[in-house]
Structures are given as structure tokens and as C-alpha cells.
Design an enzyme around this catalytic site. Structure first.
Site, PDB file in Angstrom:
ATOM      1  N   GLY A   1      -9.926  -8.371  -0.591  1.00  0.00           N
ATOM      2  CA  GLY A   1      -7.986  -8.737   0.719  1.00  0.00           C
ATOM      3  C   GLY A   1      -7.832  -9.951   0.347  1.00  0.00           C
TER       4      GLY A   1
ATOM      5  N   LYS B   1     -18.232 -16.475   3.371  1.00  0.00           N
ATOM      6  CA  LYS B   1     -19.871 -17.009   3.345  1.00  0.00           C
ATOM      7  C   LYS B   1     -19.968 -15.986   2.295  1.00  0.00           C
ATOM      8  CE  LYS B   1     -19.009 -16.668   8.756  1.00  0.00           C
ATOM      9  NZ  LYS B   1     -20.045 -15.647   9.506  1.00  0.00           N
TER      10      LYS B   1
ATOM     11  N   ARG C   1       0.910  -1.160  -0.095  1.00  0.00           N
ATOM     12  CA  ARG C   1      -0.645   0.090   0.077  1.00  0.00           C
ATOM     13  C   ARG C   1       1.107   0.872   0.330  1.00  0.00           C
ATOM     14  NH1 ARG C   1      -5.578  -1.682   3.337  1.00  0.00           N
ATOM     15  NH2 ARG C   1      -6.314  -2.573   1.282  1.00  0.00           N
TER      16      ARG C   1
ATOM     17  N   GLY D   1     -13.248  -4.402   0.210  1.00  0.00           N
ATOM     18  CA  GLY D   1     -14.496  -3.835   0.317  1.00  0.00           C
ATOM     19  C   GLY D   1     -15.160  -2.593  -0.165  1.00  0.00           C
TER      20      GLY D   1
HETATM   21  P1  ADP Z   1     -11.799 -11.941   0.431  1.00  0.00           P
HETATM   22  O1  ADP Z   1     -11.314 -11.529   0.958  1.00  0.00           O
HETATM   23  O2  ADP Z   1     -10.726 -12.125  -0.794  1.00  0.00           O
HETATM   24  O3  ADP Z   1     -13.200 -10.883  -0.272  1.00  0.00           O
HETATM   25  P2  ADP Z   1     -13.400 -13.908   1.966  1.00  0.00           P
HETATM   26  O4  ADP Z   1     -13.076 -12.879   3.120  1.00  0.00           O
HETATM   27  O5  ADP Z   1     -14.908 -13.037   1.714  1.00  0.00           O
HETATM   28  O6  ADP Z   1     -11.905 -13.402   0.530  1.00  0.00           O
HETATM   29  O7  ADP Z   1     -12.891 -15.593   2.198  1.00  0.00           O
HETATM   30  C1  ADP Z   1     -11.745 -15.356   2.547  1.00  0.00           C
HETATM   31  C2  ADP Z   1     -11.611 -17.200   3.012  1.00  0.00           C
HETATM   32  O8  ADP Z   1     -12.845 -17.635   3.101  1.00  0.00           O
HETATM   33  C3  ADP Z   1      -9.922 -17.336   2.921  1.00  0.00           C
HETATM   34  O9  ADP Z   1     -10.136 -17.316   5.204  1.00  0.00           O
HETATM   35  C4  ADP Z   1     -10.307 -19.105   2.593  1.00  0.00           C
HETATM   36  O10 ADP Z   1      -9.647 -19.822   4.458  1.00  0.00           O
HETATM   37  C5  ADP Z   1     -11.894 -18.748   3.568  1.00  0.00           C
HETATM   38  N1  ADP Z   1     -12.702 -20.150   2.961  1.00  0.00           N
HETATM   39  C6  ADP Z   1     -12.668 -20.571   1.049  1.00  0.00           C
HETATM   40  N2  ADP Z   1     -12.641 -21.805   1.158  1.00  0.00           N
HETATM   41  C7  ADP Z   1     -13.389 -22.041   2.273  1.00  0.00           C
HETATM   42  C8  ADP Z   1     -13.873 -23.703   3.175  1.00  0.00           C
HETATM   43  N3  ADP Z   1     -14.019 -24.442   1.590  1.00  0.00           N
HETATM   44  N4  ADP Z   1     -14.105 -23.667   3.959  1.00  0.00           N
HETATM   45  C9  ADP Z   1     -14.170 -22.620   4.910  1.00  0.00           C
HETATM   46  N5  ADP Z   1     -13.220 -21.810   4.615  1.00  0.00           N
HETATM   47  C10 ADP Z   1     -13.119 -21.253   3.152  1.00  0.00           C
HETATM   48 MG    MG Z   2     -11.562 -11.505   2.986  1.00  0.00          MG
END
Ligand code: ADP
Ligand code: MG
Length: 393
Positions: free
Chosen positions: A352, A199, A39, A373
Site C-alpha cells: 500500500g 512492522k 484504481r 495484501g
Molecule cells: P506497505 O503498505 O507498503 O506494505 P507498511 O504498511 O508495512 O508498508 O509500512 C508503511 C509505514 O511504515 C509508513 O507509514 C511509514 O511511516 C512506516 N515506517 C517506515 N519506517 C519507519 C520507522 N523507522 N519508524 C516508524 N515507522 C516507520
Molecule cells: Mg501499509
């Protein structure tokens, strides 16, 4: 709406002027040192340009989530050393914006000052008019380069932009708006989105907004398990959100063939017992086991589809990529993006953890968004207050 950019300002608007720049120095720290300076580096084009044009640069940023008062562990003093190294110039530190005005006036042309964490003052997150005026007194023009904070209406991102004129977008902000905006406005087709992560609840608005625009939406991560559950499949101990089953069913019904789910998964009894991992088809997840990644067949399927795309947006890892071997699916998608990019596709990564997953591959991707976000909210079609407050081009 296109926003006026720093690039659009004539030289006399910059030379000798105090440029108040909202940057995103919300960097990870360990023992008082910056562990990832991405960053900081991302802000250099704007800072360097301003210095070259003879401006005096005054930087504003938040860091972490202090509880409305100064906390040493969130002090921006911790980034001074790394920023000086990157700039190759000394930095003035302004511990208190109220009394910092004289420091900004004493800065030489091309000089740089950094103001202490904006969130040390309670008015920041309330977008307090008084604090916005205090910040405004530190500059003769305002540049917002903190895309990652633009979805928050704070004194340093929104309030101040109404008080200092001109108020324009920095180069990083400009890039973010350009690439994310193009995804929504005129993507080259086929346009494929890949969504994963933990999620479905946090991403439902993105799914809804992207579905009508994309040619296909590939789903991975734990999010896929909620769809499996909604389809009546056994999901074992996988991370699912049963309260979203109805919603997932609705999406499956309305989006028809656009939603592409994993064919199979890599499962294990628990993360601790990762060594016992094996692959199963999506309809054969046993009780007592959990899904931790997409399987090899899905990797091939997703890769083949992505190689046909002309525009790709990716958010959210395909599995628990922090724990090998469950990083394989995420790595495969990253590699497929690079491969598609080499064939001419526009490849954009936002979020993220997804951004962490492509660390070191940035130069092989069209755009890696610095705002998790904020990039999702922009794709959801929401107005970002920090962007709206800037002048229109
Ligand atoms: P981003 O930050 O890129 O938007 P998220 O915060 O939504 O992504 O999700 C990232 C998290 O999702 C990671 O910590 C990863 O371990 C978790 N994750 C991905 N697939 C699974 C799974 N099948 N079961 C549990 N956690 C998962
Ligand atoms: Mg995340």
C-alpha cells in the site's frame, strides 16, 4: 496454474452478452469526491475491451469497510462522476442488485452499469450463496479484475465465480498474476528484494517465503530496528517489536549473508523534532532518539546492489516517508529501481504505502501492483480464493 483470460474468449462469447466484472474501486475519498483515481483508471483496459466487443458491462466493487449495511460515506455513487469522465460515457447506477436485473437487460451494447457497494449486503463477506446467486443473475459471463480483493473469499470474488460461466481473469488481474508469478517461478538473477515498512510481524511470512528465492534481501524501515534490537544494539525509542527478537535472531542465523541491514540511520528525538535529525551508524543509536530513515551510506550501498540486479521486488518504505526529510531513503530506493530498470532489470513494487511512494513513476517501473495484501499473500505462496475460483487456461 495459469488462469483463463478475457483475451481467450471468442467474440461470440462477448457480443451482446452481459459481462459481470468485479473491479477494485476501493478508492480514497474526501468530501464525496475521489482524491486518487488510479484504481478507476486501472480498470479501463478491461472495461474498454468489453465495450468494444459489444458486451454490456456490469461493474461490481466494494468500497471501504461498511458495517454490513448501507452507509452514505461508502456509497459507490461517489465514483460515478469520475468514472463517467474516464469512460466518456454515461453510467447506469444499480442501487440494489436484487432488483437490478432488468436494468442490466436494458443496457445497450457497450453500455455500462455500476452496482452499489457489495459490502452493503451482509452476505458479501460471509460468501453467502444467496447473495452470490443475486450477483450471478446480473451477468452472462464473469470477469474478475479485482486482484486487490482476490485474497478474500467473498460473494462477489469467489462465490459468484462458481455460478457464472465462463469465469475469467481481466487484464489487470492477468498482469498481476503474470508479474508476481514470474518473481516466484523464474526470476532473472540476481533477484533482490527490498523490504521495509512499519512492522516485521506483518511481513514475516513474506520474508520467509522470499529468502530461499532471492539472492539478497535488503531491509529498511522500522523493521530493521527489530533486527538491530535482536543483535543487541541500542535502538532508543525506535519502533521495535521485542517479541520478535528471537525470530529475527533465527532469520539472521539461517539466512547468513543474504540479509542486508542498514549501515546507519537518520535519527531524531521525535517526529515533532524532525529538525534536529542527524545520521549515526547502526551501532551508535543513542537512548532517547529514534530511527526514522536509512542514512546516506545505506542509500549508496542499496543503490549499488540494486544496480547489479536483474529482478527487483520492493515492498515497504525505508523510513517515515510521510514526514520529510525522512522520505530521502525511500526516494533513493525508488530512484535506484528506476535506474536498474533502465539497465534492463524487471522492477516490481507491491504494497500500500510503497505504491504511494512511487506515485508518478509507474511508467518507469515494470509493474506496480494494485493489490497490497493480495500481492504479499501471493508471494507468501498462499492460494488466493478469488483467483482459484476462475477457470484454468
Ligand atoms: P506497505 O503498505 O507498503 O506494505 P507498511 O504498511 O508495512 O508498508 O509500512 C508503511 C509505514 O511504515 C509508513 O507509514 C511509514 O511511516 C512506516 N515506517 C517506515 N519506517 C519507519 C520507522 N523507522 N519508524 C516508524 N515507522 C516507520
Ligand atoms: Mg501499509
Amino acid at each position: 496454474m495459469t488462469k483463463r483470460s478475457l483475451r481467450d474468449l471468442p467474440p461470440q462469447a462477448l457480443d451482446g452478452k452481459r459481462a459481470l466484472v468485479r473491479v477494485d474501486f476501493n478508492v480514497p475519498l474526501k468530501d464525496g469526491r475521489v482524491t486518487d483515481d488510479t484504481r478507476l483508471r486501472a480498470s479501463l483496459p478491461t472495461i474498454t475491451y468489453l465495450r468494444e466487443k459489444g458486451a454490456r458491462v456490469v461493474l461490481l466493487s466494494h468500497l471501504g469497510r461498511p458495517k454490513g449495511g448501507p452507509e452514505p460515506k461508502y456509497s459507490l455513487r461517489q465514483v460515478v462522476h469520475d468514472l463517467e469522465r474516464l469512460l466518456g460515457a454515461p453510467l447506469e447506477f444499480i442501487a440494489d442488485p436484487e432488483s437490478g436485473v432488468s436494468t442490466t437487460r436494458r443496457l445497450p451494447r457497450g453500455g455500462v452499469a455500476l452496482v452499489e457497494n457489495t459490502r452493503f449486503w451482509p452476505g458479501e463477506e460471509q460468501n453467502d450463496a444467496g447473495l452470490a446467486r443475486t450477483f450471478a443473475a446480473l451477468g452472462d459471463l464473469y470477469v474478475n479484475d479485482a486482484f486487490g480483493s482476490a485474497h478474500r473469499a467473498h460473494a462477489s470474488t469467489e462465490g459468484v465465480a462458481h455460478l457464472v460461466k465462463p469465469a475469467v481473469a481481466g487484464f489487470l488481474m492477468e498482469r498481476e498474476l503474470q508479474y508476481l508469478g514470474e518473481l516466484l517461478d523464474k526470476p532473472k538473477r540476481p533477484f533482490i528484494a527490498v523490504l521495509g515498512g512499519a512492522k516485521i510481524s506483518g511481513k514475516i511470512d513474506v520474508i520467509r517465503a522470499l529468502l530461499p528465492k532471492v539472492d539478497a534481501l535488503l531491509i529498511g524501515g522500522a523493521m530493521a530496528c527489530t533486527f538491530f534490537g535482536a543483535m543487541g544494539l541500542e535502538v532508543g525509542n525506535s519502533l521495535v517489536e521485542p517479541d520478535r527478537f528471537t525470530l529475527a535472531q533465527e532469520l539472521l542465523k539461517t539466512s547468513g549473508k543474504k540479509l542486508i541491514l542498514p549501515r546507519g540511520a537518520v535519527i531524531a528525538p521525535s517526529l515533532e523534532r524532525a529538525g534536529e535529525h542527524r545520521s549515526v551508524t547502526a551501532d551508535a543509536i543513542p537512548k532517547g532518539w529514534a530511527v526514522y530513515d536509512i542514512d546516506a551510506a545505506t542509500q549508496h550501498d542499496f543503490r549499488a546492489r540494486l544496480l547489479d540486479a536483474k529482478t527487483i521486488f520492493w515492498n515497504g518504505p525505508m523510513g517515515v516517508f510521510e514526514t520529510p526529510p525522512f522520505d530521502a531513503g525511500t526516494r533513493a530506493v525508488a530512484a535506484a529501481l528506476v535506474e536498474a530498470g533502465a539497465k534492463g532489470a524487471v522492477t516490481v513494487v507491491g504494497g500500500g504505502d510503497s505504491v504511494a511512494a512511487v506515485a508518478g513513476m509507474e511508467d518507469k517501473l515494470t509493474h506496480v501492483s494494485t493489490g497490497g495484501g493480495a500481492s504479499l499473500e501471493l508471494l507468501e505462496g498462499k492460494t488466493l480464493p478469488g483467483v482459484a475460483a476462475l477457470e484454468n487456461a
